[in-house]
Enzyme design. Structure first.
Site, PDB file in Angstrom:
ATOM      1  N   SER A  49      57.026   0.513  29.063  1.00  0.00           N
ATOM      2  CA  SER A  49      55.778   1.153  28.623  1.00  0.00           C
ATOM      3  C   SER A  49      54.603   0.184  28.662  1.00  0.00           C
ATOM      4  CB  SER A  49      55.929   1.688  27.203  1.00  0.00           C
ATOM      5  OG  SER A  49      57.048   2.528  27.101  1.00  0.00           O
TER       6      SER A  49
HETATM    7  N1  SAH Z   1      61.468   1.394  25.597  1.00  0.00           N
HETATM    8  C1  SAH Z   1      61.563   1.017  26.974  1.00  0.00           C
HETATM    9  C2  SAH Z   1      60.855   1.975  27.908  1.00  0.00           C
HETATM   10  C3  SAH Z   1      61.795   2.986  28.288  1.00  0.00           C
HETATM   11  S1  SAH Z   1      61.400   4.219  29.456  1.00  0.00           S
HETATM   12  C4  SAH Z   1      61.074  -0.392  27.197  1.00  0.00           C
HETATM   13  O1  SAH Z   1      60.539  -1.001  26.275  1.00  0.00           O
HETATM   14  O2  SAH Z   1      61.244  -0.902  28.312  1.00  0.00           O
HETATM   15  C5  SAH Z   1      62.469   5.453  28.774  1.00  0.00           C
HETATM   16  C6  SAH Z   1      63.932   5.143  28.811  1.00  0.00           C
HETATM   17  O3  SAH Z   1      64.595   6.237  28.180  1.00  0.00           O
HETATM   18  C7  SAH Z   1      64.519   5.062  30.207  1.00  0.00           C
HETATM   19  O4  SAH Z   1      65.180   3.838  30.343  1.00  0.00           O
HETATM   20  C8  SAH Z   1      65.477   6.225  30.266  1.00  0.00           C
HETATM   21  O5  SAH Z   1      66.619   5.968  31.044  1.00  0.00           O
HETATM   22  C9  SAH Z   1      65.838   6.413  28.806  1.00  0.00           C
HETATM   23  N2  SAH Z   1      66.347   7.729  28.444  1.00  0.00           N
HETATM   24  C10 SAH Z   1      65.991   8.935  28.958  1.00  0.00           C
HETATM   25  N3  SAH Z   1      66.680   9.920  28.356  1.00  0.00           N
HETATM   26  C11 SAH Z   1      67.499   9.323  27.437  1.00  0.00           C
HETATM   27  C12 SAH Z   1      68.456   9.807  26.499  1.00  0.00           C
HETATM   28  N4  SAH Z   1      68.732  11.095  26.384  1.00  0.00           N
HETATM   29  N5  SAH Z   1      69.086   8.915  25.722  1.00  0.00           N
HETATM   30  C13 SAH Z   1      68.824   7.573  25.829  1.00  0.00           C
HETATM   31  N6  SAH Z   1      67.940   7.059  26.700  1.00  0.00           N
HETATM   32  C14 SAH Z   1      67.279   7.928  27.491  1.00  0.00           C
END
Ligand code: SAH
Length: 261
Positions: free
Chosen positions: A110
């Site tokens: 993000s």
């Molecule tokens: N917080 C992260 C940004 C993540 S982007 C950082 O600091 O880098 C969102 C993430 O959510 C992705 O890696 C995606 O694979 C994950 N995601 C999507 N659906 C999900 C679910 N149902 N359970 C867990 N993770 C999920």
């Protein structure tokens, strides 16, 4: 007789070449350390500049956020986490730009402003227990780990979860547990949580997460769909268990995937 005569200089050369090799190695080492040191220094300078940018963005969005500045503890956590360690090596020169970056598997780390704002809205108090849904690179978890006693983070993409787990361990974030799984259902064994942050967008607030939020706790998550305007929502569970929600800011997140409807 000939043998030893020829051998002699070569022996001498060998003995004298040891110090030369050592000196060269030492020089090379010094050059590398120097390069490493200036890298670190320039990352630090970039990180400080990013913090100023976040402060400016917060002032510009103060009406949405209902605050003109973020908690100094949150800013200190943002100042301490080396974002360049959480992006792909080829993106390191962009690590302190205030923008999201790709991390593989179609996912993104993000934007730093958003990470700072979400962390601030959570109001993480000393000793808190946190849940994150969507580990991704592990960056948000690392920021939270400096403010909470324990962070539980769930990632649905196995490759990302494993990478984040290894990275967080290597960087010494010992109070973060990474689990591969569908975060929609939370982490019941570790519940309840003082704070919950969801970093992928869903059409509704997952009821299992509401259930796992402590009375008095806060949850921050984007709500909407991939193609419509999403809103960052602040959820509070009051001491008597009632839920309040407040839309804070239009945002853009990748979707929360998994089996839920
Ligand atoms: N917080 C992260 C940004 C993540 S982007 C950082 O600091 O880098 C969102 C993430 O959510 C992705 O890696 C995606 O694979 C994950 N995601 C999507 N659906 C999900 C679910 N149902 N359970 C867990 N993770 C999920």
């Amino acid at each position: 007789m000939e043998g030893p005569l020829i051998a002699e200089p070569s022996v001498t050369m060998t003995t004298s070449s040891i110090p030369v090799t050592r000196i060269l190695a030492a020089l090379l080492f010094a050059v590398c350390v120097q390069a490493g040191a200036s890298d670190t220094a320039s990352y630090e300078a970039e990180r400080r500049a990013l913090l100023r940018e976040i402060e400016r963005d917060v002032r510009e969005t103060a009406e949405y956020l209902n605050r003109r500045e973020l908690d100094p503890r949150v800013m200190a956590a943002m100042a301490a986490v080396p974002r360049h360690e959480f992006v792909r090596p080829e993106d390191r020169d962009l690590a302190y730009a205030n923008r999201p970056l790709p991390i593989g598997y179609g996912q993104t780390i993000s934007q730093p402003y958003i990470v700072a704002v979400m962390t601030d809205l959570l109001e993480p108090a000393k000793g808190c227990r946190a849940l994150e849904v969507g580990t991704g690179s592990g960056y948000q978890a690392a920021v939270l780990s400096r403010l909470c006693e324990k962070v539980y983070t769930l990632e649905i993409v196995e490759g990302l979860g494993q990478q984040a787990r290894a990275r967080l361990a290597r960087l010494g974030y010992t109070n973060v547990d990474v689990r591969i799984g569908d975060g929609y259902y939370g982490w019941p064994e570790a519940a309840p949580f003082d704070v919950i942050v969801v970093t992928a967008v869903a059409g509704h607030i997952p009821p299992p997460l509401l259930k796992q939020l402590k009375p008095g706790g806060r949850m921050v998550l984007p709500v909407g769909t991939r193609f419509t305007t999403q809103q960052l929502v602040l959820v509070r569970k009051l001491d008597d268990g009632r839920i309040t929600t407040r839309q804070m800011l239009p945002v853009a997140f990748v979707p929360l995937t998994g089996g839920h409807d």
